[in-house]
Design a protein around this motif. Sequence first.
Motif, short mmCIF file in Angstrom:
data_model
loop_
_atom_site.label_atom_id
_atom_site.label_comp_id
_atom_site.label_asym_id
_atom_site.label_seq_id
_atom_site.Cartn_x
_atom_site.Cartn_y
_atom_site.Cartn_z
N ASP A 55 -15.72 0.13 6.62
CA ASP A 55 -14.99 0.47 5.40
C ASP A 55 -13.56 -0.05 5.43
OD1 ASP A 55 -17.16 1.71 4.27
OD2 ASP A 55 -16.50 3.74 4.73
N VAL A 56 -13.13 -0.59 4.30
CA VAL A 56 -11.75 -1.03 4.12
C VAL A 56 -10.87 0.21 3.93
CG1 VAL A 56 -10.21 -2.36 2.62
CG2 VAL A 56 -12.55 -3.17 3.06
N VAL A 57 -9.66 0.16 4.46
CA VAL A 57 -8.70 1.26 4.30
C VAL A 57 -7.41 0.69 3.71
CG1 VAL A 57 -7.38 3.07 5.47
CG2 VAL A 57 -9.69 2.48 6.27
N ILE A 58 -6.98 1.27 2.58
CA ILE A 58 -5.76 0.84 1.90
C ILE A 58 -4.76 1.99 1.95
CG2 ILE A 58 -4.79 0.17 -0.33
CD1 ILE A 58 -7.32 -1.34 -0.93
N GLU A 59 -3.48 1.65 2.18
CA GLU A 59 -2.44 2.67 2.32
C GLU A 59 -1.47 2.65 1.15
OE1 GLU A 59 -0.51 2.37 6.12
OE2 GLU A 59 -2.41 1.99 7.16
N ASP A 60 -0.68 3.70 1.05
CA ASP A 60 0.39 3.78 0.07
C ASP A 60 1.43 2.70 0.37
OD1 ASP A 60 -0.93 6.02 -0.82
OD2 ASP A 60 0.58 7.45 -0.15
N ALA A 61 2.18 2.29 -0.67
CA ALA A 61 3.20 1.26 -0.49
C ALA A 61 4.33 1.46 -1.49
CB ALA A 61 2.58 -0.12 -0.67
N THR A 62 5.51 0.99 -1.12
CA THR A 62 6.64 0.95 -2.04
C THR A 62 7.23 -0.45 -1.99
OG1 THR A 62 8.18 1.72 -0.34
CG2 THR A 62 7.24 3.39 -1.80
N GLY A 63 7.77 -0.88 -3.12
CA GLY A 63 8.36 -2.21 -3.18
C GLY A 63 9.13 -2.37 -4.47
N THR A 64 9.29 -3.62 -4.87
CA THR A 64 10.00 -3.93 -6.11
C THR A 64 9.10 -4.79 -6.98
OG1 THR A 64 10.99 -5.99 -5.37
CG2 THR A 64 12.18 -3.96 -4.82
N ASN A 65 9.59 -5.09 -8.19
CA ASN A 65 8.80 -5.95 -9.06
C ASN A 65 8.76 -7.39 -8.55
OD1 ASN A 65 11.53 -6.30 -9.75
ND2 ASN A 65 10.97 -7.06 -11.77
N ALA A 66 9.46 -7.70 -7.48
CA ALA A 66 9.36 -9.03 -6.85
C ALA A 66 8.04 -9.17 -6.10
CB ALA A 66 10.53 -9.25 -5.90
N GLY A 67 7.37 -8.06 -5.82
CA GLY A 67 6.09 -8.07 -5.13
C GLY A 67 5.86 -6.77 -4.40
N LEU A 68 4.64 -6.28 -4.48
CA LEU A 68 4.27 -5.07 -3.75
C LEU A 68 3.25 -5.46 -2.69
CD1 LEU A 68 4.45 -1.95 -3.50
CD2 LEU A 68 2.45 -1.85 -5.00
N THR A 69 3.60 -5.22 -1.43
CA THR A 69 2.71 -5.54 -0.31
C THR A 69 2.01 -4.26 0.13
OG1 THR A 69 4.17 -7.33 0.39
CG2 THR A 69 2.58 -6.53 2.01
N ILE A 70 0.68 -4.24 -0.03
CA ILE A 70 -0.12 -3.06 0.26
C ILE A 70 -0.77 -3.21 1.64
CG2 ILE A 70 -2.07 -1.66 -0.50
CD1 ILE A 70 -1.60 -2.88 -3.34
N THR A 115 -2.82 -7.34 4.54
CA THR A 115 -2.12 -6.90 3.33
C THR A 115 -2.79 -7.46 2.08
OG1 THR A 115 -0.60 -8.79 3.37
CG2 THR A 115 0.12 -6.76 4.49
N ILE A 116 -2.49 -6.81 0.97
CA ILE A 116 -2.79 -7.34 -0.36
C ILE A 116 -1.46 -7.36 -1.09
CG2 ILE A 116 -3.98 -7.02 -2.56
CD1 ILE A 116 -6.11 -5.39 -1.01
N LEU A 117 -1.08 -8.52 -1.60
CA LEU A 117 0.16 -8.66 -2.35
C LEU A 117 -0.14 -8.59 -3.84
CD1 LEU A 117 3.22 -9.40 -2.59
CD2 LEU A 117 2.46 -11.80 -2.70
#
Length: 159
Positions: A55-70, A115-117
């Motif tokens: 199973d894939v596991v994705i986490e919470d993330a914070t960033g800006t509108n320049a890009g969010l790296t998950i 990551t997923i950007l």
Amino acid sequence: MQAGKDYSLDGTTLTIKAKFIKRILGDREIGTSGQLKIYFSDGMPWKLNFINSEDVVIEDATGTNAGLTIPTAFNGDRLSMMESVYADGTAAGSIDWTTFLGFWEDFRPDYESGTILLTKLYLDCLKDGEPVFLTFHFWSGQTIEYTVTRDGTAVTGTA
């Protein structure tokens, strides 16, 4: 491969037996474990990729509108597509006629860094302060729900 023993062909349905696959691939670690080329009497051969995944596991993330790296533990799986909608079901993002987004233009998986950007192009198109509901679709068939909210230039993602 022997017909009947390793595979069967019923009309246009090819079934490769699990016993044959296990024999040629064995028990493998997660990731791509092999490829099988199937030749037909006409046309190009098919390439079947065998992938072991968890199973894939994705986490919470914070960033800006320049890009969010998950942060994403792909665990051998591959990202197939991403859907993006507002609460009312309308499409959210750079493409307004479909809920499915542009691979690489709007989102980019990086399997090596895990990551997923979400790109600037995608994030700049989101309505300020309105949650967007994403569905990540993976090759294995697994889907993961994720929520993104843009507030000015700040962007948050919640698994």
